[in-house]
Design a protein around this motif. Sequence first.
Motif, PDB file in Angstrom:
ATOM      1  N   ARG A   1      28.406  13.355  -7.284  1.00 33.06           N
ATOM      2  CA  ARG A   1      29.794  12.856  -7.063  1.00 33.06           C
ATOM      3  C   ARG A   1      29.957  11.653  -6.343  1.00 33.06           C
ATOM      4  N   ARG A   2      30.710  10.942  -6.761  1.00 28.01           N
ATOM      5  CA  ARG A   2      31.279  10.126  -6.053  1.00 28.01           C
ATOM      6  C   ARG A   2      32.170  10.746  -4.943  1.00 28.01           C
ATOM      7  N   THR A   3      32.244  10.215  -3.660  1.00 27.70           N
ATOM      8  CA  THR A   3      33.133  10.778  -2.719  1.00 27.70           C
ATOM      9  C   THR A   3      34.525  10.716  -2.954  1.00 27.70           C
ATOM     10  N   SER A   4      35.173  11.898  -2.951  1.00 30.52           N
ATOM     11  CA  SER A   4      36.774  11.585  -3.370  1.00 30.52           C
ATOM     12  C   SER A   4      37.644  11.833  -2.264  1.00 30.52           C
ATOM     13  N   MET A   5      38.898  11.852  -2.529  1.00 34.45           N
ATOM     14  CA  MET A   5      39.785  11.794  -1.426  1.00 34.45           C
ATOM     15  C   MET A   5      39.651  13.241  -0.661  1.00 34.45           C
ATOM     16  N   ALA A   6      39.416  14.054  -1.617  1.00 33.15           N
ATOM     17  CA  ALA A   6      39.429  15.609  -1.138  1.00 33.15           C
ATOM     18  C   ALA A   6      38.226  15.600   0.120  1.00 33.15           C
ATOM     19  N   ASP A   7      36.762  14.924  -0.427  1.00 38.69           N
ATOM     20  CA  ASP A   7      36.016  14.764   0.666  1.00 38.69           C
ATOM     21  C   ASP A   7      36.333  14.144   1.876  1.00 38.69           C
TER      22      ASP A   7
ATOM     23  N   MET B   1       0.753  -1.205   0.109  1.00 40.88           N
ATOM     24  CA  MET B   1       0.023   0.240   0.099  1.00 40.88           C
ATOM     25  C   MET B   1       0.842   1.275   0.057  1.00 40.88           C
ATOM     26  N   VAL B   2       0.513   2.234  -0.993  1.00 42.52           N
ATOM     27  CA  VAL B   2       1.309   3.471  -1.001  1.00 42.52           C
ATOM     28  C   VAL B   2       0.664   4.388   0.084  1.00 42.52           C
ATOM     29  N   THR B   3       1.753   4.634   1.166  1.00 43.45           N
ATOM     30  CA  THR B   3       0.971   5.458   2.355  1.00 43.45           C
ATOM     31  C   THR B   3       1.310   6.895   1.990  1.00 43.45           C
ATOM     32  N   ASP B   4       2.312   7.355   1.255  1.00 46.81           N
ATOM     33  CA  ASP B   4       2.724   8.712   1.051  1.00 46.81           C
ATOM     34  C   ASP B   4       3.299   9.076  -0.013  1.00 46.81           C
ATOM     35  N   ALA B   5       2.451   9.759  -1.002  1.00 46.95           N
ATOM     36  CA  ALA B   5       2.903   9.998  -2.502  1.00 46.95           C
ATOM     37  C   ALA B   5       3.881  10.899  -2.567  1.00 46.95           C
ATOM     38  N   THR B   6       3.983  11.642  -1.600  1.00 45.88           N
ATOM     39  CA  THR B   6       5.215  12.817  -1.572  1.00 45.88           C
ATOM     40  C   THR B   6       6.447  12.142  -1.038  1.00 45.88           C
ATOM     41  N   SER B   7       6.386  11.010  -0.301  1.00 47.91           N
ATOM     42  CA  SER B   7       7.916  10.522  -0.046  1.00 47.91           C
ATOM     43  C   SER B   7       8.392  10.016  -1.137  1.00 47.91           C
ATOM     44  N   ALA B   8       9.779   9.963  -1.039  1.00 51.32           N
ATOM     45  CA  ALA B   8      10.651   9.453  -2.148  1.00 51.32           C
ATOM     46  C   ALA B   8      10.383   7.976  -2.272  1.00 51.32           C
ATOM     47  N   ALA B   9      10.103   7.522  -3.347  1.00 49.57           N
ATOM     48  CA  ALA B   9       9.654   6.174  -3.376  1.00 49.57           C
ATOM     49  C   ALA B   9      10.432   5.212  -2.558  1.00 49.57           C
ATOM     50  N   ALA B  10       9.971   4.271  -2.057  1.00 50.86           N
ATOM     51  CA  ALA B  10      10.533   3.159  -1.420  1.00 50.86           C
ATOM     52  C   ALA B  10      11.731   2.636  -2.073  1.00 50.86           C
ATOM     53  N   GLY B  11      12.897   3.280  -1.920  1.00 54.50           N
ATOM     54  CA  GLY B  11      13.708   3.413  -3.098  1.00 54.50           C
ATOM     55  C   GLY B  11      14.882   2.340  -2.952  1.00 54.50           C
ATOM     56  N   VAL B  12      15.122   2.424  -4.057  1.00 56.33           N
ATOM     57  CA  VAL B  12      16.565   1.799  -4.477  1.00 56.33           C
ATOM     58  C   VAL B  12      17.675   2.251  -3.470  1.00 56.33           C
ATOM     59  N   PRO B  13      18.414   1.360  -3.050  1.00 59.16           N
ATOM     60  CA  PRO B  13      19.661   1.893  -2.216  1.00 59.16           C
ATOM     61  C   PRO B  13      20.454   2.747  -2.966  1.00 59.16           C
ATOM     62  N   ARG B  14      20.923   4.089  -2.302  1.00 58.08           N
ATOM     63  CA  ARG B  14      21.761   4.997  -2.945  1.00 58.08           C
ATOM     64  C   ARG B  14      22.907   5.177  -2.025  1.00 58.08           C
ATOM     65  N   PRO B  15      23.821   5.718  -2.654  1.00 51.61           N
ATOM     66  CA  PRO B  15      24.869   6.209  -1.606  1.00 51.61           C
ATOM     67  C   PRO B  15      24.420   7.432  -0.912  1.00 51.61           C
ATOM     68  N   VAL B  16      24.944   7.219   0.436  1.00 49.36           N
ATOM     69  CA  VAL B  16      24.761   8.255   1.354  1.00 49.36           C
ATOM     70  C   VAL B  16      25.500   9.347   1.169  1.00 49.36           C
ATOM     71  N   ARG B  17      25.057  10.497   0.958  1.00 49.43           N
ATOM     72  CA  ARG B  17      25.573  11.569   0.706  1.00 49.43           C
ATOM     73  C   ARG B  17      25.816  12.584   1.977  1.00 49.43           C
ATOM     74  N   SER B  18      26.986  12.743   2.273  1.00 48.89           N
ATOM     75  CA  SER B  18      27.281  13.491   3.377  1.00 48.89           C
ATOM     76  C   SER B  18      27.051  14.760   3.007  1.00 48.89           C
ATOM     77  N   SER B  19      26.671  15.692   3.948  1.00 50.01           N
ATOM     78  CA  SER B  19      26.338  17.104   3.763  1.00 50.01           C
ATOM     79  C   SER B  19      27.568  17.887   3.352  1.00 50.01           C
ATOM     80  N   ARG B  20      28.702  17.289   3.472  1.00 51.45           N
ATOM     81  CA  ARG B  20      29.857  17.998   3.150  1.00 51.45           C
ATOM     82  C   ARG B  20      30.290  17.522   1.465  1.00 51.45           C
ATOM     83  N   THR B  21      29.919  16.522   1.184  1.00 47.19           N
ATOM     84  CA  THR B  21      30.202  16.015  -0.137  1.00 47.19           C
ATOM     85  C   THR B  21      29.472  16.881  -1.138  1.00 47.19           C
ATOM     86  N   ARG B  22      29.894  17.104  -2.177  1.00 50.24           N
ATOM     87  CA  ARG B  22      29.216  17.750  -3.395  1.00 50.24           C
ATOM     88  C   ARG B  22      27.976  16.646  -3.941  1.00 50.24           C
ATOM     89  N   PRO B  23      26.928  17.085  -4.466  1.00 47.98           N
ATOM     90  CA  PRO B  23      25.750  16.258  -4.885  1.00 47.98           C
ATOM     91  C   PRO B  23      26.385  15.853  -6.312  1.00 47.98           C
TER      92      PRO B  23
END
Lengths: 359, 359
Positions: free
Chosen positions: B25-31, B1-23
């Motif tokens: 892009r994969r995290t680099s050594m600089a990050d 059952m779809v409970t919340d149409a506004t939520s990001a769809a029960a999603g595919v696992p995605r890389p967690v982006r730290s707020s410090r990393t640029r969106p």
Amino acid sequence: MVTDATSAAAGVPRPVRSSRTRPGRRTSMADVARHAGVSSQTVSRVSNGDAAVVESTRRHVLAAMEELGYRPNSAARALKRGEFRTIGVILFTLSTTGNMRTLEAIANSAADEGYAVTLLPVAAPTQDDIRGAFTRLGELAVDAIIVIMEVHLLDTAKVSLPPHIQIVVADSDAGDRYSVVDTDQAGGARTAVRHLLELGHRSVWHLAGPAESFSAQRRADAWRATLEEAGREVPPVLHGDWSAESGYRAGLALAEEADCSAVFAANDQMALGLLRAFHEAGRRVPEDVSVVGFDDTPGSGSFFPPLTTVHQDFASVGRQCVEGVLRQIRNEEAERGTTLVPTRLVVRESTAAAAARRG
Amino acid sequence: MVTDATSAAAGVPRPVRSSRTRPGRRTSMADVARHAGVSSQTVSRVSNGDAAVVESTRRHVLAAMEELGYRPNSAARALKRGEFRTIGVILFTLSTTGNMRTLEAIANSAADEGYAVTLLPVAAPTQDDIRGAFTRLGELAVDAIIVIMEVHLLDTAKVSLPPHIQIVVADSDAGDRYSVVDTDQAGGARTAVRHLLELGHRSVWHLAGPAESFSAQRRADAWRATLEEAGREVPPVLHGDWSAESGYRAGLALAEEADCSAVFAANDQMALGLLRAFHEAGRRVPEDVSVVGFDDTPGSGSFFPPLTTVHQDFASVGRQCVEGVLRQIRNEEAERGTTLVPTRLVVRESTAAAAARRG
DNA sequence: CCTGATTATGTTTACGTAACCATTCTAGCA
DNA sequence: TGCTAGAATGGTTACGTAAACATAATCAGG
């Protein structure tokens, strides 16, 4: 005849270094650009066949490339573009017909799409090995991974899959968590058993693969279900390890069973062993016992007698793995669910109508 | 059952982006460096396990890597280091036992050395295909190439091999121009023929592989030479195409030859076909006819009867290919010459002493 | 003959890493 | 206490490519 002792020895071919290029380095776009008197960007455009470069310039650049023996540096290209155009394939062994043919199909399909295939074998299915393989894959120059093995092995290994990498799993279950492409094991087994029942056999024995294998389980389940649907007695299941030798041992035991007139082996290799055991025990195939295999390996048509077997379309499995993975790369989102590739029963000479009911 | 149409769809696992990393892009050594409060150089050192980084710093950096899901970018790494740690393998098909097992051994040996293997299949051995493959290989992210095919095909394709790349050719001739690793075809064939002669057979027939194949030629040459050395009559040679089916056809013909008491088949698949033909013709193996194969494919021990055959050590071939190629990479110079891998005769039940001289 | 659009080509920059060299810190010793 | 050797860490740069943007050249239409 050697005409000139002072000439450079008839040597190993080496790259010709133009005086304009720095020594010890492969020629780069900058070298070509300098040599052709254009900017490196124009060289890039020619190299990619992309933008509008006027024909005369193009030819000039191509000539410079040729002269300097320029080859694009794929590391730099991949770094810039953010993609490797490579698919990684992880598997335990190539030694099974299925894996090998699937891999071949994957490689061919990938090549058609301009993708290379990088192999990542895992020596033995131990936890450490699997984890090691995936760690390496995470660092590897691949855009996606195709896993040819059973998913529960991934689970037991507590593998952390590289999250940005799309995955298709061949030869497995767990279609609800990954995108899976697999042969329709159940359908194939059902067809095999029905074929034997239609020939008038009262029941069908089953030589299954190893208990740990999901493929083996599914084939066994379908065999049992088909017999039950038909209201037939379900004989005890035998287990082999996919090898011909294990089929031979099972065959020696089966030859003792007077009421065994039909056997469905879970693969062709074990069926081969069965055939030998039956020959040695004096049980004629197909007159006394009918045998059906699974796989349709090359050569099964030349077993003695030629084997009736379930043909697996590995080429299609491989192709759909690649298509699935590329689709996921392009859409940038993972898929779920299972794609089943149908099988086909190949009737040859190892099956025949049941003999008159025996006592 | 779809409970919340506004939520990001029960999603595919995605890389967690730290707020410090640029969106995006994969995290680099600089990050990682930013997150850990160190320089990217220190991250690099930790990543390579290389230099002296104090334990507390190291752990701190490792934690940051873990947290951000950092994975080294192999493109950048390869660009900087000038090497890919990858070996390319070019072949026509995986569908032969030999190629497959060799490839598997190559992949395993390469993995042991920290090298990946990239596959480059060529659909059919036409000139265009081969050339295409090599052009692609030249641009491919590989440090070396292993060619699993016969060299004369390279020649006819007028392939220009990437000059900086080291090459080892398996399954071929032309050891004077490339470094070649191959099974000792001649030795194996000689052993097979001698075995049959020692069993008292007056002569040995030969079912050869296709005329274009150097392997087939060498096996046939050694067969002929061994018979001649022993002063025996040399029967006409038969040709198959390596398939069991072609062996079957040849077997039907051979069964007609009254003076044929021993056959050496150039591979196991054709031997399998021979066995079936002899069975059908009522010629018992080994009582009436002895048969020897070549390869020792899995399953040949379960043919009916179990096949006496020449065992090829593909694992060793593969291993030596990798060793050779890595040696050439490290020495930065090409080698020549051929490394022969010995074979071993596996005596099973398809050969027996010759029956009393017949008519 | 000028204007503006279109096409061809050049310039600058960033991709992520690691080599090289510079700097800071620690500890041992006079 | 001051000095120096050596260890730990940081700053800068280049690897080769291609995207983004900038500029030059061409041409049609008024």
